[in-house]
Design a protein around this motif. Sequence first.
Motif, PDB file in Angstrom:
ATOM      1  N   PHE A 198      14.872  46.351   8.489  1.00 30.84           N
ATOM      2  CA  PHE A 198      15.800  45.412   9.201  1.00 30.84           C
ATOM      3  C   PHE A 198      15.252  43.885   8.661  1.00 30.84           C
ATOM      4  CE2 PHE A 198      16.327  48.344  12.733  1.00 30.84           C
ATOM      5  CZ  PHE A 198      17.484  47.913  13.153  1.00 30.84           C
ATOM      6  N   LEU A 199      14.110  43.700   8.225  1.00 37.32           N
ATOM      7  CA  LEU A 199      13.634  42.400   7.705  1.00 37.32           C
ATOM      8  C   LEU A 199      14.327  41.960   6.553  1.00 37.32           C
ATOM      9  CD1 LEU A 199      11.662  40.090   8.413  1.00 37.32           C
ATOM     10  CD2 LEU A 199       9.955  41.186   6.870  1.00 37.32           C
ATOM     11  N   THR A 200      14.265  42.925   5.632  1.00 32.35           N
ATOM     12  CA  THR A 200      15.077  42.527   4.177  1.00 32.35           C
ATOM     13  C   THR A 200      16.575  42.772   4.364  1.00 32.35           C
ATOM     14  OG1 THR A 200      14.694  45.022   3.703  1.00 32.35           O
ATOM     15  CG2 THR A 200      13.043  43.485   2.830  1.00 32.35           C
ATOM     16  N   ASN A 201      17.197  43.251   5.408  1.00 30.54           N
ATOM     17  CA  ASN A 201      18.861  43.215   5.631  1.00 30.54           C
ATOM     18  C   ASN A 201      19.081  42.201   6.633  1.00 30.54           C
ATOM     19  OD1 ASN A 201      19.669  45.700   3.917  1.00 30.54           O
ATOM     20  ND2 ASN A 201      17.921  46.424   4.637  1.00 30.54           N
ATOM     21  N   THR A 202      18.851  42.458   7.974  1.00 32.05           N
ATOM     22  CA  THR A 202      19.451  41.438   9.003  1.00 32.05           C
ATOM     23  C   THR A 202      18.593  40.439   8.923  1.00 32.05           C
ATOM     24  OG1 THR A 202      18.245  42.661  10.496  1.00 32.05           O
ATOM     25  CG2 THR A 202      20.250  43.574  10.498  1.00 32.05           C
ATOM     26  N   GLY A 203      17.319  40.568   8.316  1.00 36.06           N
ATOM     27  CA  GLY A 203      16.545  39.343   8.344  1.00 36.06           C
ATOM     28  C   GLY A 203      16.934  38.320   7.472  1.00 36.06           C
ATOM     29  N   LEU A 204      17.138  38.628   6.466  1.00 34.15           N
ATOM     30  CA  LEU A 204      17.745  37.825   5.126  1.00 34.15           C
ATOM     31  C   LEU A 204      19.019  37.136   5.873  1.00 34.15           C
ATOM     32  CD1 LEU A 204      17.625  36.374   2.477  1.00 34.15           C
ATOM     33  CD2 LEU A 204      19.015  38.563   1.712  1.00 34.15           C
ATOM     34  N   CYS A 205      19.897  37.830   6.457  1.00 38.87           N
ATOM     35  CA  CYS A 205      21.020  36.998   7.088  1.00 38.87           C
ATOM     36  C   CYS A 205      20.621  36.102   8.096  1.00 38.87           C
ATOM     37  CB  CYS A 205      22.035  38.182   7.586  1.00 38.87           C
ATOM     38  SG  CYS A 205      23.735  37.711   8.437  1.00 38.87           S
ATOM     39  N   ILE A 208      19.225  32.935   6.816  1.00 42.26           N
ATOM     40  CA  ILE A 208      20.458  31.928   6.337  1.00 42.26           C
ATOM     41  C   ILE A 208      21.041  31.259   7.347  1.00 42.26           C
ATOM     42  CG2 ILE A 208      22.668  31.845   5.283  1.00 42.26           C
ATOM     43  CD1 ILE A 208      21.548  34.404   3.527  1.00 42.26           C
ATOM     44  N   CYS A 209      21.350  31.974   8.449  1.00 41.49           N
ATOM     45  CA  CYS A 209      22.138  31.563   9.518  1.00 41.49           C
ATOM     46  C   CYS A 209      21.349  30.515  10.455  1.00 41.49           C
ATOM     47  CB  CYS A 209      22.702  32.894  10.484  1.00 41.49           C
ATOM     48  SG  CYS A 209      23.949  33.589   9.785  1.00 41.49           S
ATOM     49  N   LEU A 210      19.998  30.698  10.485  1.00 45.46           N
ATOM     50  CA  LEU A 210      19.010  29.765  11.292  1.00 45.46           C
ATOM     51  C   LEU A 210      18.912  28.537  10.527  1.00 45.46           C
ATOM     52  CD1 LEU A 210      16.963  29.446  13.349  1.00 45.46           C
ATOM     53  CD2 LEU A 210      15.414  29.910  11.935  1.00 45.46           C
ATOM     54  N   VAL A 211      19.149  28.318   9.336  1.00 42.95           N
ATOM     55  CA  VAL A 211      19.331  27.117   8.537  1.00 42.95           C
ATOM     56  C   VAL A 211      20.435  26.271   9.030  1.00 42.95           C
ATOM     57  CG1 VAL A 211      19.496  25.742   6.349  1.00 42.95           C
ATOM     58  CG2 VAL A 211      17.671  27.935   6.605  1.00 42.95           C
ATOM     59  N   VAL A 212      21.720  27.080   8.661  1.00 44.67           N
ATOM     60  CA  VAL A 212      22.938  26.364   9.523  1.00 44.67           C
ATOM     61  C   VAL A 212      23.126  26.144  10.857  1.00 44.67           C
ATOM     62  CG1 VAL A 212      25.433  26.826   9.408  1.00 44.67           C
ATOM     63  CG2 VAL A 212      24.090  27.974   7.389  1.00 44.67           C
ATOM     64  N   SER A 213      22.407  26.998  11.513  1.00 40.35           N
ATOM     65  CA  SER A 213      22.222  26.716  13.252  1.00 40.35           C
ATOM     66  C   SER A 213      21.668  25.474  13.376  1.00 40.35           C
ATOM     67  CB  SER A 213      21.828  27.922  13.761  1.00 40.35           C
ATOM     68  OG  SER A 213      22.621  29.082  13.505  1.00 40.35           O
ATOM     69  N   VAL A 214      20.408  25.447  12.921  1.00 35.30           N
ATOM     70  CA  VAL A 214      19.429  24.285  13.303  1.00 35.30           C
ATOM     71  C   VAL A 214      20.355  22.908  12.870  1.00 35.30           C
ATOM     72  CG1 VAL A 214      17.370  23.008  12.436  1.00 35.30           C
ATOM     73  CG2 VAL A 214      17.315  25.331  13.081  1.00 35.30           C
ATOM     74  N   ILE A 215      21.049  22.969  11.603  1.00 31.55           N
ATOM     75  CA  ILE A 215      21.809  21.752  11.201  1.00 31.55           C
ATOM     76  C   ILE A 215      22.944  21.518  12.036  1.00 31.55           C
ATOM     77  CG2 ILE A 215      23.205  20.829   9.487  1.00 31.55           C
ATOM     78  CD1 ILE A 215      21.607  22.438   7.434  1.00 31.55           C
ATOM     79  N   PHE A 216      23.557  22.590  12.638  1.00 31.33           N
ATOM     80  CA  PHE A 216      24.913  22.338  13.513  1.00 31.33           C
ATOM     81  C   PHE A 216      24.472  21.925  14.903  1.00 31.33           C
ATOM     82  CE2 PHE A 216      27.207  24.136  16.861  1.00 31.33           C
ATOM     83  CZ  PHE A 216      28.655  23.690  16.453  1.00 31.33           C
ATOM     84  N   LEU A 217      23.496  22.561  15.402  1.00 33.12           N
ATOM     85  CA  LEU A 217      22.940  22.118  16.882  1.00 33.12           C
ATOM     86  C   LEU A 217      22.322  20.575  16.758  1.00 33.12           C
ATOM     87  CD1 LEU A 217      21.416  25.710  17.665  1.00 33.12           C
ATOM     88  CD2 LEU A 217      23.584  24.541  18.863  1.00 33.12           C
ATOM     89  N   TYR A 218      21.548  20.441  15.752  1.00 34.71           N
ATOM     90  CA  TYR A 218      21.124  19.160  15.614  1.00 34.71           C
ATOM     91  C   TYR A 218      22.153  17.970  15.771  1.00 34.71           C
ATOM     92  CZ  TYR A 218      19.648  14.677  13.318  1.00 34.71           C
ATOM     93  OH  TYR A 218      19.207  13.380  13.087  1.00 34.71           O
ATOM     94  N   LEU A 438      28.843  34.337  13.251  1.00 33.00           N
ATOM     95  CA  LEU A 438      29.306  35.506  12.851  1.00 33.00           C
ATOM     96  C   LEU A 438      30.070  35.430  11.635  1.00 33.00           C
ATOM     97  CD1 LEU A 438      30.543  36.325  16.292  1.00 33.00           C
ATOM     98  CD2 LEU A 438      29.024  37.820  15.010  1.00 33.00           C
ATOM     99  N   ALA A 439      30.647  34.389  11.305  1.00 35.57           N
ATOM    100  CA  ALA A 439      31.466  34.030  10.116  1.00 35.57           C
ATOM    101  C   ALA A 439      30.732  34.204   8.847  1.00 35.57           C
ATOM    102  CB  ALA A 439      32.373  32.922  10.066  1.00 35.57           C
ATOM    103  N   ILE A 440      29.424  33.773   9.025  1.00 34.14           N
ATOM    104  CA  ILE A 440      28.540  33.724   7.912  1.00 34.14           C
ATOM    105  C   ILE A 440      28.069  35.263   7.449  1.00 34.14           C
ATOM    106  CG2 ILE A 440      26.314  32.975   6.943  1.00 34.14           C
ATOM    107  CD1 ILE A 440      26.863  30.239   8.380  1.00 34.14           C
ATOM    108  N   SER A 441      27.894  36.046   8.666  1.00 33.87           N
ATOM    109  CA  SER A 441      27.286  37.156   8.386  1.00 33.87           C
ATOM    110  C   SER A 441      28.471  38.200   8.046  1.00 33.87           C
ATOM    111  CB  SER A 441      27.207  37.728  10.147  1.00 33.87           C
ATOM    112  OG  SER A 441      26.137  36.966  10.623  1.00 33.87           O
TER     113      SER A 441
END
Length: 450
Positions: A198-205, A208-218, A438-441
């Motif tokens: 999971f960590l190497t598959n969904t974890g990597l995704c 990536i999404c966390l970085v985008v999410s933090v920027i968006f929510l900020y 979801l689009a990034i995923s």
Amino acid sequence: MTTAQVFAVVIFVGMFIMIVLDKIERHYVTLGSGILTLTVVFGICMKNGTAIMDTLALKNFASKDFWYQVTESESKGINWATIIFIAGMMVMVEGMAKAGFFRWLCMKIAYLVKCRTIPIFITFMVMSAFLSMFIDSITVIMFLAAVTVELASLLKFNPVPMILSEIFCANLGGSATMCGDPPNIIIGTSLGFSFFDFLTNTGLCAGICLVVSVIFLYFAFRKELAGNTSAPVDMSKFPKPSEAITNKKDFAISCIIFACAVILLVTHATTHLTVATIGLFIAAITLIAFGKHALELIKKVDYKTLIFFIGLFIVVSGLEETGILKLIANFIGDISGGNIKLMIAIILWVSAVASAFVDNIPFAATMVPIIQSLAETSGVPISTLAWSLAIGTDIGGSATPIGASANVVGTSVAQKNGYPIGWGRYCKKIAPATVIVLAISTVYLFVRYL
């Protein structure tokens, strides 16, 4: 359709409707539906005692593979490994909470950033995601939201944007590991995937999404949070992090046990210890370590959730034994016409939309045997479909206030403290963030696996 198939579908649909209506506690709904499945579908319609025994899966406890598994074995009926693991983690988390671990961590981070609103906002989002990789997101949000409200009253800011962002990041962080979210535990234990898979598959995704999410929510919430950032902060007025620690010995022990749990989960593909063994071991050492408080920890375990799982697994087994799930898998295969991209997109987005409105746990439990059938008939690797299902169910639940348990807990904490969060307020910023992730995923799944 046979009589058994009709009754299996009616019981399942009835159970889902009852869960959504939320008039009766959901553990009573699934347990009652499970008993109906055993008696009506297996007993009266099928007259199949073997199906009943396979569904109850009690013989698994005597199997070596249940505790120590070298090769993958198929999971049918009640997934006892999931039940034992979740129960074990619940005991550990209750011990950590009693020792003041979560409150200490929140206050420590607030001090490190000198109680400035925007840095707290960003660090609490990242912490919410990180903790949810290892601890149930409900527990993470319960403590984070409570501390956020406390900090908001001291720093004079509106805690709603911060709580909403913490909820979103908790669901995102939960998608990164096998133990982060209940759907992942079900997928991992049913299909034989490890924590590291999971960590190497969904974890990597998720990363990536966390970085985008933090920027968006900020950018989405910065105006609401920036109002008081210019005011100087008097640090002497704030409670010290050390005050959160109720017992230094218990605090140290709970940290060691948490570290042990993480190490065992990360290495279980190498040690071949199953999640059932890890859950039981962690619960045992927590109870031994907390000694006289052991009974108190056992009483605090959320038995309603465990009963909910047991009933749910029985109902889904009814669909599996009667062949309904194979029919659904064939239907998805026919719609996609063998197009792998379309198949992945259907699983990801249907899972996400469904999980936004209904509980993602029963949905994931229903979909696991469906993607197994799809993989067999289409030749698509089961892992690719599994990651699509995991991401869809975990992330989709963020979109609405009822989509995941963490959402319900976070909004409840806010409301109790005088900050009600309606559907409009919640969905205005969080639903777009969900769609972006979801689009990034979707792009991630296409690029990496096709």
